[in-house]
Design a protein around this motif. Structure first.
Motif, PDB file in Angstrom:
ATOM      1  N   UNK A 120       0.819  -1.212   0.000  1.00  0.00           N
ATOM      2  CA  UNK A 120       0.000   0.000   0.000  1.00  0.00           C
ATOM      3  C   UNK A 120       0.857   1.268   0.000  1.00  0.00           C
ATOM      4  N   UNK A 121       2.181   1.108   0.012  1.00  0.00           N
ATOM      5  CA  UNK A 121       3.067   2.281   0.062  1.00  0.00           C
ATOM      6  C   UNK A 121       4.220   2.136  -0.927  1.00  0.00           C
ATOM      7  N   UNK A 122       3.904   1.646  -2.104  1.00  0.00           N
ATOM      8  CA  UNK A 122       4.880   1.560  -3.201  1.00  0.00           C
ATOM      9  C   UNK A 122       6.101   0.713  -2.826  1.00  0.00           C
ATOM     10  N   UNK A 123       5.816  -0.455  -2.258  1.00  0.00           N
ATOM     11  CA  UNK A 123       6.820  -1.492  -1.979  1.00  0.00           C
ATOM     12  C   UNK A 123       7.721  -1.216  -0.784  1.00  0.00           C
ATOM     13  N   UNK A 124       7.421  -0.215   0.030  1.00  0.00           N
ATOM     14  CA  UNK A 124       8.204  -0.041   1.243  1.00  0.00           C
ATOM     15  C   UNK A 124       7.843  -1.109   2.263  1.00  0.00           C
ATOM     16  N   UNK A 125       6.587  -1.466   2.311  1.00  0.00           N
ATOM     17  CA  UNK A 125       6.130  -2.562   3.175  1.00  0.00           C
ATOM     18  C   UNK A 125       5.140  -3.415   2.386  1.00  0.00           C
ATOM     19  N   UNK A 126       4.956  -4.657   2.838  1.00  0.00           N
ATOM     20  CA  UNK A 126       4.019  -5.584   2.194  1.00  0.00           C
ATOM     21  C   UNK A 126       3.068  -6.154   3.230  1.00  0.00           C
ATOM     22  N   UNK A 127       1.922  -6.563   2.752  1.00  0.00           N
ATOM     23  CA  UNK A 127       0.978  -7.306   3.598  1.00  0.00           C
ATOM     24  C   UNK A 127       0.452  -8.494   2.802  1.00  0.00           C
ATOM     25  N   UNK A 128       0.215  -9.582   3.508  1.00  0.00           N
ATOM     26  CA  UNK A 128      -0.276 -10.792   2.872  1.00  0.00           C
ATOM     27  C   UNK A 128      -1.787 -10.728   2.702  1.00  0.00           C
ATOM     28  N   UNK A 129      -2.260 -11.235   1.582  1.00  0.00           N
ATOM     29  CA  UNK A 129      -3.703 -11.225   1.307  1.00  0.00           C
ATOM     30  C   UNK A 129      -4.397 -12.471   1.833  1.00  0.00           C
ATOM     31  N   UNK A 130      -3.618 -13.485   2.213  1.00  0.00           N
ATOM     32  CA  UNK A 130      -4.203 -14.749   2.640  1.00  0.00           C
ATOM     33  C   UNK A 130      -4.405 -15.735   1.505  1.00  0.00           C
ATOM     34  N   UNK A 131      -4.138 -15.292   0.263  1.00  0.00           N
ATOM     35  CA  UNK A 131      -4.270 -16.177  -0.892  1.00  0.00           C
ATOM     36  C   UNK A 131      -2.923 -16.804  -1.243  1.00  0.00           C
ATOM     37  N   UNK A 132      -2.986 -17.915  -1.947  1.00  0.00           N
ATOM     38  CA  UNK A 132      -1.782 -18.635  -2.352  1.00  0.00           C
ATOM     39  C   UNK A 132      -1.860 -18.995  -3.825  1.00  0.00           C
TER      40      UNK A 132
END
Length: 549
Positions: free
Chosen positions: A143-155
């Protein structure tokens, strides 16, 4: 990440990846014997040429232009951060520390901050399964142009793995194959918690070292728990001040670090260029050390068996001839070549039919062809005995984990045929067949690929930074996992995707990858080759693929 297929259609009974459900072995190795071609004859092929085709001039111009534009935008964004318009996510000193010596060099991080962060989603992707011929990738978004990531729960399931160094398919968890590893884990546990020189020397460690020496055809060997440290911590024990290291310009970082830590003088010769190497050798012998002109204590030539970014093979017979002529020593890093080349997987010495005794220091790792961890140094008994006392890795590092040790023994015995089967030689031949087929098809499509035709490392030149990013993302969308590499790991005009072939890849997998490569190559205009190559029917010649270039 990436994938392709040879034909343009997907058969109705295949899944999205073009694979039969029963053919996908989630526990590692695809055990069904290939029926799509005869076994590859792995014979003496030292006269075959390597390919390093140059791209058209407009490609280099567009590549420099692309980097120039991105760099200008980087300076503009730094200006916006400086005036407070854009938030700076990078670590910075607090205001009260402004008079301290800087901990973070702001300008040195320019590339990371303004270029790498824009495309960071293409690296360090987390997987959640065995890294066999296929794997599962955890989906993540930023959500911040690749500074941090979050998992969506999908694989993403059943992504074809074209990036791991799983050359012989020993990255597996087949219970029948792994039985002895489980037994050794029950017997010894998973950790030793001591060095070899204290109470961490197990009988299976000595068994492994004897097996490695027998496998390589040398007097003795010793093993280490980390492949990188096998180079970086042992080279300083071999050379020091007053010694000269002649290093290939594309040698691995571990070799470079070891050379720098040694305190020896380092001179670099052009990649695989015997004229450049001989010139340096002649100057070293004639002129000696700078200022004093005393003879060098030692002259050590450092090369790799297979160069991991170029896909090229060392010109071993010629280097040995120069080494003997000028009375130098030779250090060969076989991290990528041991197990992967040669009729019985014994590396470049076997491939080029040279005497292993002509290589003074044979180094290799267990992280690629053997599906484990660690590395080894092998050669004369005097060399190994010396390193046992003088090497920092030998004196201070923890011993190899018992289950890892048994995994190496299991894989090496399989390759040697000591387990009573021909599975090891079958995998070696399957890897050679897959390598020939994949390289020949890519050349036919019009891609520029680097390296020797026997090398399972297949770099495909993408050149422009924007195309590198688009290629990696598009291939993942097509459920193909690839590794892309750019500046500063490669020259600025030679960004590439690096494919690693495996004996575990089936012909259906490779065809699917080639199919998507063909489409993506057309979509992003990646087919830069201006050479004509042999036609499709020649690809099935069992005696070897002689491609005109």
């Amino acid at each position: 990440m990436a994938r392709t297929a040879a034909n343009g259609h997907l058969k109705p009974h295949l899944n999205q990846n073009g694979l039969k459900r029963e053919d996908i072995k989630r526990n590692g190795y695809h055990n069904k014997r290939e029926k799509n071609g005869p076994g590859t004859c792995v014979a003496s092929r030292q006269h075959k040429q390597e390919s390093f085709e140059q791209a058209p001039m407009y490609v280099a111009v567009m590549t420099y232009l692309g980097f120039g534009i991105v760099t200008l935008f980087g300076y503009f964004r730094d200006f916006l951060r400086a005036v407070g318009i854009e938030k700076c996510h990078l670590a910075q000193e607090r205001e009260e520390q402004k008079d301290f010596v800087p901990l973070y060099q702001d300008f040195e991080n320019f590339y990371t901050r303004n270029l790498y962060m824009r495309v960071r989603d293409n690296w360090n992707r987390p997987i959640c399964s065995l890294p066999g011929p296929v794997f599962d990738v955890m989906e993540r978004v930023s959500d911040d142009y690749n500074w941090t990531f979050r998992f969506t729960g999908k694989t993403l399931h059943n992504v074809i793995n074209m990036g791991s160094y799983n050359y012989l398919g020993f990255a597996e968890n087949n219970t029948d194959f792994m039985k002895t590893v489980a037994e050794k884990t029950s017997q010894y546990g998973v950790g030793v918690c001591s060095t070899r020189q204290e109470i961490g020397n197990l009988d299976i460690h000595e068994e492994l070292e004897q097996l490695v020496a027998t496998f390589l055809g040398v007097e003795s060997s010793m093993t280490f728990g980390m492949g990188f440290a096998t180079n970086s911590m042992n080279i300083p024990a071999l050379v020091g001040k007053g010694c000269l290291i002649l290093s290939d310009e594309v040698n691995h970082t571990s070799l470079i670090l070891g050379a720098r830590l040694s305190g020896a003088t380092i001179r670099v010769f052009k990649h695989n260029n015997m004229q450049s190497l001989e010139k340096l050798l002649r100057e070293a012998v004639c002129s000696g050390q700078p200022r004093t002109h005393r003879p060098w204590k030692k002259i050590l030539i450092m090369v790799e068996g297979i160069y991991s970014m170029e896909g090229s093979l060392v010109r071993l017979p010629e280097i040995i001839a120069l080494k003997k002529k000028y009375k130098a020593y030779l250090f060969v890093d076989e991290a990528h070549s041991i197990g992967a080349v040669g009729p019985t997987g014994r590396g470049v010495t076997e491939l080029f039919n040279v005497n292993p005794a002509d290589v003074d220091v044979m180094m290799g790792t267990f992280t690629k062809s053997f599906g484990a961890a660690g590395g080894y140094i092998a050669g004369k008994k005097e060399l190994v005995d010396y390193l046992r006392c003088q090497s920092h890795s030998a004196v201070y590092a923890t011993s190899l984990s018992p289950p890892v040790t048994e995994q190496i023994i299991r894989a090496m015995k399989c390759i040697m045929g000591n387990n009573g089967s021909t599975e090891g030689i079958r995998r070696i031949r399957q890897l050679a067949e897959n390598t020939k087929y994949f390289r020949a098809r890519l050349k036919e499509m019009g891609f520029i690929i680097y390296g020797h035709e026997d090398s399972p490392v297949v770099p495909i030149l993408l050149y422009m930074p924007g195309k590198v990013v688009a290629f990696a993302r598009e291939m993942l969308e097509r459920k193909i996992g690839v590794v892309v590499v750019g500046f500063p790991a490669t020259p600025i005009t030679e960004a590439r995707a690096r494919f690693c072939l495996s004996a575990a890849h089936t012909r259906e997998m490779l065809n699917q990858v080639l199919h998507h490569m063909n489409e993506v190559g057309d979509l992003f205009c990646l087919k830069f080759s201006r050479r004509k190559h042999s036609s499709r029917p020649d690809l099935h010649d069992e005696t070897g693929l002689e491609l005109s270039s």
